[in-house]
Design an enzyme around this catalytic site. Sequence first.
Site, mmCIF file in Angstrom:
data_model
loop_
_atom_site.group_PDB
_atom_site.id
_atom_site.type_symbol
_atom_site.label_atom_id
_atom_site.label_comp_id
_atom_site.label_asym_id
_atom_site.label_seq_id
_atom_site.Cartn_x
_atom_site.Cartn_y
_atom_site.Cartn_z
ATOM 1 N N ALA A 1 -18.459 -3.195 6.518
ATOM 2 C CA ALA A 1 -17.881 -4.139 5.565
ATOM 3 C C ALA A 1 -16.367 -4.323 5.639
ATOM 4 O O ALA A 1 -15.859 -5.356 5.202
ATOM 5 C CB ALA A 1 -18.264 -3.724 4.146
ATOM 6 N N ALA A 2 -15.620 -3.345 6.113
ATOM 7 C CA ALA A 2 -14.154 -3.445 6.074
ATOM 8 C C ALA A 2 -13.662 -4.575 6.984
ATOM 9 O O ALA A 2 -14.273 -4.832 8.024
ATOM 10 C CB ALA A 2 -13.533 -2.116 6.499
ATOM 11 N N GLY B 1 -13.398 -6.433 4.187
ATOM 12 C CA GLY B 1 -13.968 -6.971 2.959
ATOM 13 C C GLY B 1 -14.161 -8.471 2.911
ATOM 14 O O GLY B 1 -14.578 -9.004 1.879
ATOM 15 N N GLY B 2 -13.882 -9.178 4.002
ATOM 16 C CA GLY B 2 -14.016 -10.634 3.992
ATOM 17 C C GLY B 2 -15.403 -11.104 3.626
ATOM 18 O O GLY B 2 -15.575 -12.045 2.840
ATOM 19 N N LYS B 3 -16.404 -10.455 4.189
ATOM 20 C CA LYS B 3 -17.789 -10.852 3.910
ATOM 21 C C LYS B 3 -18.300 -10.196 2.629
ATOM 22 O O LYS B 3 -19.023 -10.811 1.843
ATOM 23 C CB LYS B 3 -18.655 -10.529 5.117
ATOM 24 C CG LYS B 3 -18.233 -11.323 6.356
ATOM 25 C CD LYS B 3 -18.914 -10.863 7.627
ATOM 26 C CE LYS B 3 -18.484 -11.728 8.817
ATOM 27 N NZ LYS B 3 -17.062 -11.544 9.178
ATOM 28 N N ASP C 1 -22.174 -7.289 10.129
ATOM 29 C CA ASP C 1 -21.151 -7.891 10.981
ATOM 30 C C ASP C 1 -20.740 -6.790 11.944
ATOM 31 O O ASP C 1 -19.840 -6.005 11.664
ATOM 32 C CB ASP C 1 -19.983 -8.393 10.148
ATOM 33 C CG ASP C 1 -18.973 -9.145 10.984
ATOM 34 O OD1 ASP C 1 -19.390 -9.975 11.815
ATOM 35 O OD2 ASP C 1 -17.763 -8.897 10.839
ATOM 36 N N CYS D 1 -18.445 -11.378 16.642
ATOM 37 C CA CYS D 1 -17.425 -12.354 17.034
ATOM 38 C C CYS D 1 -17.217 -12.281 18.543
ATOM 39 O O CYS D 1 -16.102 -12.263 19.040
ATOM 40 C CB CYS D 1 -16.113 -12.125 16.278
ATOM 41 S SG CYS D 1 -15.382 -10.491 16.507
#
Length: 458
Positions: A110-111, A113-115, A178, A231
């Site tokens: 998660a870091a 925190g964008g998502k 992600d 990405c």
Amino acid sequence: MNLPESFVNRMKEILEEEYDDYIRSYDNQRMYGLRVNTSKISLEEFEKLCPFEIHKIPWIPNGYYYNGNEHPAKHPYYYAGMYYLQEPSAMTPASRLDVQPGDTVLDMCAAPGGKATELGIKLKGEGLLVANDISNSRAKALLKNIELFGIPNVFVVNETADKLLTYFEEYFDKILIDAPCSGEGMFRKDPSIISSWEKNGPKFYAKLQREIIVQAARMLKPGGLLLYSTCTFSPEENEGTIQYLLDQDAQFELVELKGYEGFDNGRPELANGSKELSKCVRIWPHKMEAEGHFMALLHKKGEMQVNGFNDTNYKIVKADSDILEEFLNRISMEIDRNYIEVKGQRVFYISKYMKNLRGVRFLRSGLLLGEIKKNRFEPSQALAMVLKATEFDSIINLSVNDNRTVKYLKGETLDVSDIAVKRNTGWQLVCVDYHPLGWGKLSNGTLKNKYNVSWRWQ
């Protein structure tokens, strides 16, 4: 740009006649994006207030492009948690995972925190967001962004996937991965990633991704949804990893993602040729105003079961309860007293969906309400960010153009004798244009600054 020869050769094979267009995209300026926190402000209101030149990102409901010469991270609205700065293609995965209020949701990697912040907004304070990152330092940045965005129903964790599995098997309604990746889609945005790619390329990350996705799959309930993203352009890390999960677990099937005219289909021929892989999505920088990304949405077959509420009976000693209640009575936000827990001096509001997770490394369980110190209660920065201006009984509202706003964010004591308040002494919720920033303590027209030291304007 000095791209590695092996990368160039593989991209030529993948893109064929589109390769020249892709290479020319490196001459284009990178795009800058911000995502509005719709739990704090509507899009219409934000567009009226926004001091920057912005225009909509067409495939992200709450996403906007802004000019790279602007500095939105050095603006009071950023400190009010009104938006998150995020590359446009990176906004896509959380926008495509159908999270509903009351869901139990895991953001596996998660870091910063964008998502996770977008997933938390979708929950609207109901259900549970478990946001995990294996790096402790990155998890601390994750926690700050979640608190800045005002998300109360969280469990911020610092664990490996296999450790989480021992606690959360078939627990989550929705999971987002992600995945750590070789970062080929970000070469234009950050050329320094190229040297990292040369040290640890697609094969290194593909092995790691396959371990993560298989373990995460076991944490998803039957009937749940798992969204995997990277990405990078590497087939081993994208279609190859998805096919690996499908081969390992027959319960999973690919689901069509909500599209956009610039999205490209997955490439079955880059894996085992299964036509199902065309349901994946590739985002190319020569086709969209964004960097590179890959996504796949998977459904776990079966009937979903509803999680029960936590039946833990939290007990607060009467002395603590009286001190705490005196402050909580000033708040109109609904707080179920049955889910308040005092640990030492710190007071937490725990999600009803939390399990007994003794042994898990975590940074935050629920909303930190504040601390009980020497017969008084001191509210937390996190609580200030969760509240709306209308939910506390006395506020000091500053205009964004008032020089005291930045002084407050820098931690300075303020003269506010000209501002009318409902209480002449004691705790005040400090706001900018009626959006909370933090706390202050008022006495004789002087506001003692209680803004979080580690968050201060530098």
